[in-house]
Design a protein around this motif. Structure first.
Motif, short mmCIF file in Angstrom:
data_model
loop_
_atom_site.label_atom_id
_atom_site.label_comp_id
_atom_site.label_asym_id
_atom_site.label_seq_id
_atom_site.Cartn_x
_atom_site.Cartn_y
_atom_site.Cartn_z
N ASN A 130 -6.78 -2.44 2.13
CA ASN A 130 -5.46 -2.26 2.75
C ASN A 130 -4.49 -3.32 2.26
N GLN A 131 -4.97 -4.56 2.11
CA GLN A 131 -4.11 -5.62 1.58
C GLN A 131 -3.67 -5.29 0.16
N VAL A 132 -4.61 -4.86 -0.66
CA VAL A 132 -4.29 -4.53 -2.05
C VAL A 132 -3.28 -3.39 -2.11
N THR A 133 -3.50 -2.36 -1.30
CA THR A 133 -2.58 -1.22 -1.26
C THR A 133 -1.17 -1.67 -0.88
N LEU A 134 -1.07 -2.51 0.13
CA LEU A 134 0.22 -3.02 0.56
C LEU A 134 0.91 -3.80 -0.56
N LEU A 135 0.15 -4.67 -1.22
CA LEU A 135 0.73 -5.45 -2.32
C LEU A 135 1.10 -4.57 -3.51
N GLY B 35 8.40 -8.28 7.59
CA GLY B 35 7.46 -7.23 7.99
C GLY B 35 6.20 -7.25 7.15
N LEU B 36 6.38 -7.43 5.84
CA LEU B 36 5.22 -7.49 4.95
C LEU B 36 4.36 -8.71 5.27
N ASN B 37 5.01 -9.84 5.52
CA ASN B 37 4.26 -11.04 5.89
C ASN B 37 3.48 -10.82 7.18
N ALA B 38 4.08 -10.14 8.13
CA ALA B 38 3.41 -9.85 9.40
C ALA B 38 2.21 -8.94 9.17
N GLN B 39 2.39 -7.92 8.34
CA GLN B 39 1.29 -7.01 8.04
C GLN B 39 0.15 -7.74 7.33
N LEU B 40 0.50 -8.54 6.34
CA LEU B 40 -0.53 -9.30 5.63
C LEU B 40 -1.23 -10.28 6.56
N GLY B 41 -0.47 -10.90 7.45
CA GLY B 41 -1.07 -11.82 8.42
C GLY B 41 -2.02 -11.10 9.37
N SER B 42 -1.64 -9.92 9.80
CA SER B 42 -2.51 -9.12 10.68
C SER B 42 -3.79 -8.72 9.97
N LEU B 43 -3.64 -8.30 8.73
CA LEU B 43 -4.82 -7.93 7.95
C LEU B 43 -5.74 -9.14 7.74
N GLN B 44 -5.14 -10.29 7.45
CA GLN B 44 -5.95 -11.49 7.25
C GLN B 44 -6.67 -11.87 8.53
N GLY B 45 -5.99 -11.74 9.66
CA GLY B 45 -6.62 -12.02 10.95
C GLY B 45 -7.79 -11.08 11.22
N ALA B 46 -7.61 -9.81 10.89
CA ALA B 46 -8.68 -8.83 11.08
C ALA B 46 -9.86 -9.13 10.16
N ILE B 47 -9.56 -9.58 8.94
CA ILE B 47 -10.63 -9.94 8.00
C ILE B 47 -11.41 -11.13 8.55
N ALA B 48 -10.70 -12.13 9.04
CA ALA B 48 -11.37 -13.32 9.60
C ALA B 48 -12.24 -12.93 10.79
#
Length: 88
Positions: free
Chosen positions: A9-14, A34-47
């Motif tokens: 999902n991160q790769v797709t977004l980027l 918005g992109l930073n928020a999405q990437l932050g959410s994804l990173q949090g989910a990964i962690a």
């Protein structure tokens, strides 16, 4: 699988961001936020997903087994819990 999906999902977004930039569309500050928020959410989910691994589960099971070991339970259940301490 979960982590791989989130990384995907991160790769797709980027890739979508790259495509927008390459097409000459400027990114507005609100879009970047918005992109930073999405990437932050994804990173949090990964962690969070990284925390759910065998060692983590084994430690939690060990704590549960240790707590239950002193409980007033049938011998057969106590044996099952003792066996659970050495493997899942």
């Amino acid at each position: 699988d979960v982590i791989a999906g989130l990384l995907g999902n991160q790769v797709t977004l980027l890739e979508e961001v790259r495509a927008a930039i390459n097409s000459g569309n400027p990114l507005e500050p609100a879009v970047i936020e918005g992109l930073n928020a999405q990437l932050g959410s994804l990173q949090g989910a990964i962690a969070a997903a990284e925390m759910i691994n065998y060692q983590f589960l084994k430690e939690r099971l060990s704590v549960s087994v240790d707590l239950i070991a002193d409980a007033d339970i049938p011998a057969s259940l106590r044996t099952m819990l003792d066996n659970a301490a050495t493997g899942i």
